[in-house]
Design an enzyme around this catalytic site. Structure first.
Site, PDB file in Angstrom:
ATOM      1  N   GLY A  41       0.849  -1.182   0.000  1.00  0.00           N
ATOM      2  CA  GLY A  41       0.000   0.000   0.000  1.00  0.00           C
ATOM      3  C   GLY A  41       0.886   1.234   0.000  1.00  0.00           C
ATOM      4  N   GLY A  43       0.545   4.203   1.177  1.00  0.00           N
ATOM      5  CA  GLY A  43       0.687   4.863   2.475  1.00  0.00           C
ATOM      6  C   GLY A  43       1.637   4.127   3.395  1.00  0.00           C
ATOM      7  N   GLU A 141      -4.968   6.472  -3.120  1.00  0.00           N
ATOM      8  CA  GLU A 141      -5.658   5.195  -2.953  1.00  0.00           C
ATOM      9  C   GLU A 141      -6.736   5.305  -1.877  1.00  0.00           C
ATOM     10  OE1 GLU A 141      -2.305   1.991  -4.417  1.00  0.00           O
ATOM     11  OE2 GLU A 141      -2.249   2.611  -2.312  1.00  0.00           O
ATOM     12  N   ASN A 185       4.957  10.648 -11.459  1.00  0.00           N
ATOM     13  CA  ASN A 185       5.836  10.175 -12.517  1.00  0.00           C
ATOM     14  C   ASN A 185       5.405  10.840 -13.826  1.00  0.00           C
ATOM     15  OD1 ASN A 185       3.698   8.661 -13.655  1.00  0.00           O
ATOM     16  ND2 ASN A 185       4.288   6.799 -12.554  1.00  0.00           N
ATOM     17  N   GLY A 223      12.268   7.733 -13.732  1.00  0.00           N
ATOM     18  CA  GLY A 223      12.872   6.415 -13.732  1.00  0.00           C
ATOM     19  C   GLY A 223      14.362   6.484 -13.996  1.00  0.00           C
ATOM     20  N   ASP A 247      14.064  -4.767  -9.249  1.00  0.00           N
ATOM     21  CA  ASP A 247      12.631  -4.722  -8.955  1.00  0.00           C
ATOM     22  C   ASP A 247      12.259  -3.266  -8.709  1.00  0.00           C
ATOM     23  OD1 ASP A 247      10.037  -4.988  -8.019  1.00  0.00           O
ATOM     24  OD2 ASP A 247      10.487  -6.673  -6.698  1.00  0.00           O
ATOM     25  N   ASP A 253       7.628   5.014  -3.922  1.00  0.00           N
ATOM     26  CA  ASP A 253       7.287   5.236  -2.514  1.00  0.00           C
ATOM     27  C   ASP A 253       8.537   5.494  -1.681  1.00  0.00           C
ATOM     28  OD1 ASP A 253       4.582   4.900  -3.048  1.00  0.00           O
ATOM     29  OD2 ASP A 253       4.660   2.736  -2.700  1.00  0.00           O
ATOM     30  N   ARG A 286      17.305  -4.117  -5.419  1.00  0.00           N
ATOM     31  CA  ARG A 286      16.985  -5.295  -4.606  1.00  0.00           C
ATOM     32  C   ARG A 286      15.587  -5.799  -4.945  1.00  0.00           C
ATOM     33  NH1 ARG A 286      18.361  -1.992   0.945  1.00  0.00           N
ATOM     34  NH2 ARG A 286      20.615  -1.862   0.688  1.00  0.00           N
ATOM     35  N   GLY A 288      11.841  -7.141  -3.908  1.00  0.00           N
ATOM     36  CA  GLY A 288      10.897  -6.881  -2.835  1.00  0.00           C
ATOM     37  C   GLY A 288      10.445  -5.437  -2.833  1.00  0.00           C
TER      38      GLY A 288
END
Length: 307
Positions: A41, A43, A141, A185, A223, A247, A253, A286, A288
């Site tokens: 999420g 937030g 969101e 973005n 990016g 990734d 965020d 990394r 995740g």
């Protein structure tokens, strides 16, 4: 407990992540390489990113207790996020995000289901404590009317407001007059400008157009091409750090959490942008989402290596 300096008003999701050789085409079925589940999420991600970098940060959210929502809140507290402003309705399901990551270029596709994020009411916003805050940060969101009311209250209390206008939503342009810092973005920037009646343009022009609608500063993340920042001193471009992207989920965020942390500390804009870029570079290198978010000492070490 020490009062926070940053309050993130945002979503909390359970992320369901599939890694595939590449992103699927419409109607195509691919054999995935691996699957994982984690706290997410926008937030929650931004709050955790800031907490790992040393910020005193709280999260205001709505997390349903069905589908193990209580464990999600406990995990946030374990990261050092102040969770006192999280409401946990017993009869609601937390938000969910379905994420596909392509191994070829580390790009991603995401579908979210709002769950309890979509029910955050104005009453919860009115109850937020704003004393001692430097920044109120929101994404898109949550219900837009709840974000608007939170920003109105923050402005009245002398608290700076930051909007990460992601994901893009029709109607979000109405928030711009209430925003001190807008982070988007390039696709989100173009969508906002198009909604405002503008044409396709380069990122710096998009940023200048959006800044004219209210925000004191606009950051457009590009990016691998870095970022574009526009404020009263004019535009500046910050090149991306050269890293092997593994990734990209959560990189934006991480950028937001790091930038607000630096600004809350009073770092000069150039330093704050470099700090945020370094944190995002570590995150994309990394696998995740929150697992990839760096600690303060890692960011400072990377910055020191390039000075």
């Amino acid at each position: 407990m020490t009062r926070p300096e940053i309050l993130v008003l945002g979503s909390v999701n359970r992320d369901l992540i599939v890694h595939a050789p590449r992103l699927p085409l419409p109607g195509e079925t691919l054999r995935g390489q691996r699957f994982g589940s984690c706290l997410g999420g926008k937030g929650a991600n931004q709050a955790v990113a800031a907490a790992r970098l040393g910020a005193r940060v709280a999260l205001a959210a709505r997390v349903g207790l069905l589908e193990n929502g209580a464990a999600m809140v406990a995990q946030l507290a374990g990261e050092g996020v102040d969770t006192r402003a999280i409401v946990q309705p017993a009869d609601e399901v937390p938000g969910v995000a379905l994420i596909v990551v392509g191994a070829e270029d580390a790009e991603n596709q995401i579908v979210t289901v709002a769950g309890s994020n979509g029910t955050l009411p104005l009453e919860q916003v009115e109850a937020l404590r704003l004393d001692g805050l430097l920044w109120l940060v929101a994404q898109q969101e949550l219900p837009l009317q709840s974000i608007a009311r939170a920003f109105q209250r923050a402005r009245a209390a002398g608290v700076k407001t930051a909007l990460n206008a992601a994901p893009f939503r029709a109607g979000s342009e109405s928030l711009l007059p209430l925003v001190d810092l807008l982070v988007v973005n390039s696709l989100e920037a173009q969508a906002l400008v198009t909604t405002l009646g503008g044409a396709a343009a380069e990122p710096v022009v998009l940023a200048q157009t959006l800044r004219a609608k209210g925000p004191a500063a606009v950051l457009v993340s590009l990016g691998a091409d870095g970022l574009c920042w526009v404020d009263a001193d004019g535009p500046r471009h910050v090149a991306a750090r050269s890293v092997k992207a593994v990734d990209t989920v959560g990189a934006g965020d991480t950028l937001v959490g790091a930038l607000i942390t630096a600004l809350a500390e009073g770092q000069p804009i150039a330093n704050a942008l470099a700090f945020a870029q370094a944190a995002a570079a570590l995150a994309v290198s990394r696998a995740g989402v929150q697992d990839a978010m760096p600690r303060r000492e890692e960011v400072e070490l990377l910055l020191a290596q390039n000075n």
